[in-house]
Design a protein around this motif. Sequence first.
Motif, mmCIF file in Angstrom:
data_model
loop_
_atom_site.group_PDB
_atom_site.id
_atom_site.type_symbol
_atom_site.label_atom_id
_atom_site.label_comp_id
_atom_site.label_asym_id
_atom_site.label_seq_id
_atom_site.Cartn_x
_atom_site.Cartn_y
_atom_site.Cartn_z
ATOM 1 N N ALA A 41 0.901 -1.353 0.445
ATOM 2 C CA ALA A 41 -0.065 0.152 -0.279
ATOM 3 C C ALA A 41 1.019 1.061 0.277
ATOM 4 O O ALA A 41 0.507 1.729 -1.032
ATOM 5 N N GLN A 42 2.092 1.264 1.051
ATOM 6 C CA GLN A 42 2.657 2.563 0.869
ATOM 7 C C GLN A 42 3.103 2.836 -0.561
ATOM 8 O O GLN A 42 3.063 4.190 -1.172
ATOM 9 N N GLU A 43 3.671 1.699 -1.264
ATOM 10 C CA GLU A 43 4.459 1.446 -2.816
ATOM 11 C C GLU A 43 3.507 2.369 -3.721
ATOM 12 O O GLU A 43 4.058 3.095 -4.384
ATOM 13 N N ARG A 44 2.198 1.924 -3.671
ATOM 14 C CA ARG A 44 0.579 2.839 -4.369
ATOM 15 C C ARG A 44 0.520 3.551 -3.905
ATOM 16 O O ARG A 44 0.610 4.259 -5.196
ATOM 17 N N GLN A 45 1.347 3.803 -2.967
ATOM 18 C CA GLN A 45 0.851 5.466 -2.302
ATOM 19 C C GLN A 45 1.740 6.402 -2.724
ATOM 20 O O GLN A 45 1.703 7.264 -3.489
ATOM 21 N N ARG A 46 3.015 5.950 -3.037
ATOM 22 C CA ARG A 46 4.209 6.861 -3.100
ATOM 23 C C ARG A 46 4.725 6.828 -5.277
ATOM 24 O O ARG A 46 4.303 7.973 -5.685
ATOM 25 N N GLN A 47 3.762 5.497 -5.733
ATOM 26 C CA GLN A 47 3.378 6.016 -6.696
ATOM 27 C C GLN A 47 2.480 6.199 -7.083
ATOM 28 O O GLN A 47 2.976 7.207 -8.228
ATOM 29 N N ARG A 48 1.401 6.973 -7.059
ATOM 30 C CA ARG A 48 0.707 7.894 -7.393
ATOM 31 C C ARG A 48 0.905 8.701 -7.182
ATOM 32 O O ARG A 48 0.306 9.865 -7.463
ATOM 33 N N ARG A 49 1.290 9.717 -6.140
ATOM 34 C CA ARG A 49 2.139 10.644 -5.645
ATOM 35 C C ARG A 49 2.968 11.015 -6.838
ATOM 36 O O ARG A 49 3.567 11.757 -7.136
ATOM 37 N N ILE A 50 3.914 10.379 -7.181
ATOM 38 C CA ILE A 50 4.523 10.490 -8.022
ATOM 39 C C ILE A 50 3.371 11.577 -9.820
ATOM 40 O O ILE A 50 4.537 11.805 -9.991
ATOM 41 N N ALA A 51 2.874 9.837 -9.914
ATOM 42 C CA ALA A 51 2.156 10.696 -10.862
ATOM 43 C C ALA A 51 0.856 11.985 -10.959
ATOM 44 O O ALA A 51 1.495 12.397 -11.801
ATOM 45 N N LYS A 52 0.787 11.699 -9.636
ATOM 46 C CA LYS A 52 0.530 13.300 -9.290
ATOM 47 C C LYS A 52 1.523 14.598 -9.877
ATOM 48 O O LYS A 52 1.059 15.689 -10.595
ATOM 49 N N ILE A 53 2.867 14.145 -9.043
ATOM 50 C CA ILE A 53 3.102 15.527 -9.162
ATOM 51 C C ILE A 53 3.914 15.860 -10.301
ATOM 52 O O ILE A 53 3.501 16.753 -11.418
ATOM 53 N N ALA A 54 3.723 14.408 -11.289
ATOM 54 C CA ALA A 54 4.523 14.755 -12.674
ATOM 55 C C ALA A 54 3.031 15.307 -13.927
ATOM 56 O O ALA A 54 3.438 16.110 -14.023
ATOM 57 N N GLN A 55 2.207 14.916 -13.259
ATOM 58 C CA GLN A 55 1.323 15.644 -13.575
ATOM 59 C C GLN A 55 0.543 17.224 -13.713
ATOM 60 O O GLN A 55 0.828 17.616 -14.688
ATOM 61 N N GLN A 56 0.984 17.409 -12.228
ATOM 62 C CA GLN A 56 0.581 18.824 -11.821
ATOM 63 C C GLN A 56 2.119 19.845 -12.549
ATOM 64 O O GLN A 56 2.299 20.428 -12.942
ATOM 65 N N ASN A 57 3.343 18.687 -12.798
ATOM 66 C CA ASN A 57 4.490 19.514 -13.830
ATOM 67 C C ASN A 57 4.168 19.530 -15.211
ATOM 68 O O ASN A 57 4.427 20.686 -15.757
ATOM 69 N N SER A 58 3.610 18.636 -15.425
ATOM 70 C CA SER A 58 2.957 18.503 -17.212
ATOM 71 C C SER A 58 1.774 20.150 -16.907
ATOM 72 O O SER A 58 2.263 20.256 -18.419
ATOM 73 N N ASN A 59 1.096 20.387 -16.260
ATOM 74 C CA ASN A 59 -0.130 21.423 -15.889
ATOM 75 C C ASN A 59 0.687 22.993 -15.917
ATOM 76 O O ASN A 59 -0.333 23.794 -16.026
ATOM 77 N N ASN A 60 1.729 22.739 -16.009
ATOM 78 C CA ASN A 60 1.951 24.080 -15.542
ATOM 79 C C ASN A 60 2.630 24.796 -16.215
ATOM 80 O O ASN A 60 2.235 25.047 -17.508
ATOM 81 N N GLY A 61 1.129 26.071 -16.209
ATOM 82 C CA GLY A 61 1.305 26.945 -16.766
ATOM 83 C C GLY A 61 0.007 27.352 -17.400
ATOM 84 O O GLY A 61 -0.527 28.477 -17.637
ATOM 85 N N ARG A 62 -0.490 26.647 -17.119
ATOM 86 C CA ARG A 62 -1.803 26.692 -17.484
ATOM 87 C C ARG A 62 -2.992 25.874 -15.999
ATOM 88 O O ARG A 62 -2.773 25.935 -15.226
ATOM 89 N N SER A 63 -4.357 26.549 -16.545
ATOM 90 C CA SER A 63 -5.750 26.411 -15.522
ATOM 91 C C SER A 63 -5.530 24.839 -14.518
ATOM 92 O O SER A 63 -5.453 24.327 -15.444
ATOM 93 N N SER A 64 -5.529 24.586 -13.642
ATOM 94 C CA SER A 64 -5.361 23.323 -13.011
ATOM 95 C C SER A 64 -6.734 23.481 -12.574
ATOM 96 O O SER A 64 -7.495 25.439 -12.110
#
Length: 97
Positions: A41-64
């Motif tokens: 469960a900890q590993e799944r949570q870490r993967q979700r957090r990494i994916a969320k940060i990557a998505q937020q970084n790809s949305n940089n400059g656009r309205s989220s």
Amino acid sequence: MTYRSRGRSIFEVIVAVCFVGFLVGFITVLCIGNYFRAKRAQERQRQRRIAKIAQQNSNNGRSSSQGGYSASVAGDTTVSGYEAPHVPAGSRNGVSA
């Protein structure tokens, strides 16, 4: 005082020892299984957090979806400077379940 003096046969003693051994083994298996479940469960949570940060970084400059704030303001760890401390998997941190 021995078991014989209390009227217990050697068979009853062996049955009692086997029963206690079974209980200890069963609880040990449950604890080990819970440990590995929590680790997954900890590993799944870490993967979700990494994916969320990557998505937020790809949305940089656009309205989220966070009220019109850019992703870097709404919780990107590189902007705030905070990152959760890393705890090695084998270390004891004083918390027990």
